[in-house]
Scaffold this active site. Sequence first.
Site, PDB file in Angstrom:
ATOM      1  N   ASP A  22      37.972  41.416  36.135  1.00  0.00           N
ATOM      2  CA  ASP A  22      38.256  39.999  35.861  1.00  0.00           C
ATOM      3  C   ASP A  22      39.741  39.680  36.061  1.00  0.00           C
ATOM      4  OD1 ASP A  22      37.662  37.410  35.162  1.00  0.00           O
ATOM      5  OD2 ASP A  22      37.660  37.783  33.005  1.00  0.00           O
ATOM      6  N   ASN A  70      27.784  33.474  37.865  1.00  0.00           N
ATOM      7  CA  ASN A  70      28.839  33.123  38.819  1.00  0.00           C
ATOM      8  C   ASN A  70      28.368  32.184  39.938  1.00  0.00           C
ATOM      9  OD1 ASN A  70      30.569  36.313  38.504  1.00  0.00           O
ATOM     10  ND2 ASN A  70      31.091  34.358  37.573  1.00  0.00           N
TER      11      ASN A  70
END
Length: 256
Positions: A22, A70
Amino acid sequence: MSAGGSSVTAPQGPRHIAIIMDGNGRWAARRGLPPSSGHKAGVERIRDLIEACKSRRIEVLTLFAFSSENWQRPPKEVELLMSLFHSYLRREARKMKEQGVRLRVIGRRDRFSARLQRAIAEAEEMTADGAAGTLVIAADYGGQWDIAEAARSLAAEVAAGERDIDSIDEMALSERVQLADLPPVDLLIRSSGEQRISNFILWQAAYSEFYFTETLWPDFGEQELDAALAAYRKRDRRYGGRDEGGRSEGGLEAQA
Ligand code: IPE
Ligand code: IPE
Ligand code: MG
């Protein structure tokens, strides 16, 4: 690997590391760049990381590349991520084969383009006999999806009369979820300072050690990996047992 010489409770290994990669967007934003630049820089970290894991005798590296959620990103960003995934597979599969690394992709595949599905299948096939380590890429993966799939397949067997309903227990689910045939995830790392699981391996992380670092993914290198490994080796993995005086070896049997 630093197998011997440590205290009785210090964990060996780890054999399996999973990483939530991330912070690409923030890495790019800090440079006045669009998220796509961060994603491109992020992909570049993977090759070195595979080598670093190999030289540290880590058997499995699982990378969270794209979550079920996502897809909610702007279409242009999703498109870029798909094309990066495709070019990564095309470019790196041969290299992995040379390194003896076996590639596996976990997650839904039906929402990917036919072209990407083909590239995944070909990369897996090309690297299938790699024996030096396993790289797992989680793409269109969600921990809840994974558990639901396992439950559904067990339910189908019950409906077909092939399985008794009472046989559905923790062990049955554990054998059906993704990664079931690999060593358990010892260490789960998340970069970029967020301290949440974001629907990654929910079932499999039941007794994983967690390590969070502020470092953004495109800056994650060998030193970061070593910092995580050093933290891991200091952990006392009790699995719910009691660690009397720092000696918990054989604890469960001893208490039984
Ligand atoms: C992680 O980076 C990569 C994916 C989720 C595909 P992000 O794009 O989430 O980066 P931040 O969290 O916005 O910094
Ligand atoms: C998790 O990161 C997914 C990946 C790294 C692939 P996100 O950036 O999507 O997670 P949230 O939205 O911060 O929870
Ligand atoms: Mg993020």
